[in-house]
Design a protein around this motif. Sequence first.
Motif, mmCIF file in Angstrom:
data_model
loop_
_atom_site.group_PDB
_atom_site.id
_atom_site.type_symbol
_atom_site.label_atom_id
_atom_site.label_comp_id
_atom_site.label_asym_id
_atom_site.label_seq_id
_atom_site.Cartn_x
_atom_site.Cartn_y
_atom_site.Cartn_z
ATOM 1 N N ARG A 132 23.021 29.541 3.534
ATOM 2 C CA ARG A 132 24.009 28.562 3.999
ATOM 3 C C ARG A 132 24.912 28.073 2.868
ATOM 4 O O ARG A 132 25.196 26.877 2.751
ATOM 5 N N VAL A 133 25.327 29.039 2.061
ATOM 6 C CA VAL A 133 26.232 28.753 0.952
ATOM 7 C C VAL A 133 27.591 29.350 1.316
ATOM 8 O O VAL A 133 27.678 30.532 1.654
ATOM 9 N N SER A 134 28.625 28.521 1.271
ATOM 10 C CA SER A 134 29.958 29.025 1.580
ATOM 11 C C SER A 134 30.420 29.980 0.485
ATOM 12 O O SER A 134 29.947 29.928 -0.657
ATOM 13 N N ARG A 135 31.353 30.812 0.852
ATOM 14 C CA ARG A 135 31.908 31.743 -0.124
ATOM 15 C C ARG A 135 32.584 30.972 -1.268
ATOM 16 O O ARG A 135 32.474 31.340 -2.432
ATOM 17 N N GLY A 136 33.230 29.872 -0.925
ATOM 18 C CA GLY A 136 33.885 29.056 -1.939
ATOM 19 C C GLY A 136 32.900 28.431 -2.908
ATOM 20 O O GLY A 136 33.133 28.415 -4.124
ATOM 21 N N ARG A 137 31.798 27.921 -2.398
ATOM 22 C CA ARG A 137 30.775 27.313 -3.264
ATOM 23 C C ARG A 137 30.126 28.360 -4.146
ATOM 24 O O ARG A 137 29.832 28.118 -5.320
ATOM 25 N N PHE A 138 29.880 29.518 -3.580
ATOM 26 C CA PHE A 138 29.284 30.628 -4.324
ATOM 27 C C PHE A 138 30.214 31.045 -5.461
ATOM 28 O O PHE A 138 29.787 31.235 -6.597
ATOM 29 N N SER A 178 37.405 37.103 -5.020
ATOM 30 C CA SER A 178 36.538 38.045 -5.735
ATOM 31 C C SER A 178 35.230 38.240 -4.987
ATOM 32 O O SER A 178 34.773 39.364 -4.802
ATOM 33 N N VAL A 179 34.638 37.140 -4.544
ATOM 34 C CA VAL A 179 33.380 37.225 -3.795
ATOM 35 C C VAL A 179 33.598 38.004 -2.503
ATOM 36 O O VAL A 179 32.774 38.849 -2.133
#
Length: 77
Positions: free
Chosen positions: A28-34, A44-45
């Motif tokens: 439950r980690v957003s792409r932005g937070r990651f 990039s992610v």
Amino acid sequence: MSSLIEEVRLSTTLPDPAIAMAIRRRARVSRGRFAAELNVHEISVARWERGTRTPRGELRVRYARLLRLLDEVISAP
């Protein structure tokens, strides 16, 4: 010395892009937070998760470790 080689090999081995995305989503980690955690752009992610790009060098090591840690956390009983 073989344990050092094994440690390095494991730290840079990346899962399949679809599996990497599944790990991030299950955690439950957003792409932005990651992306922020790795100090890269969200695009990039997205490219790594689509398999159109692959992180290199130290970034590859950090990406692999973060994925492995997230997978351990979400798989823990």
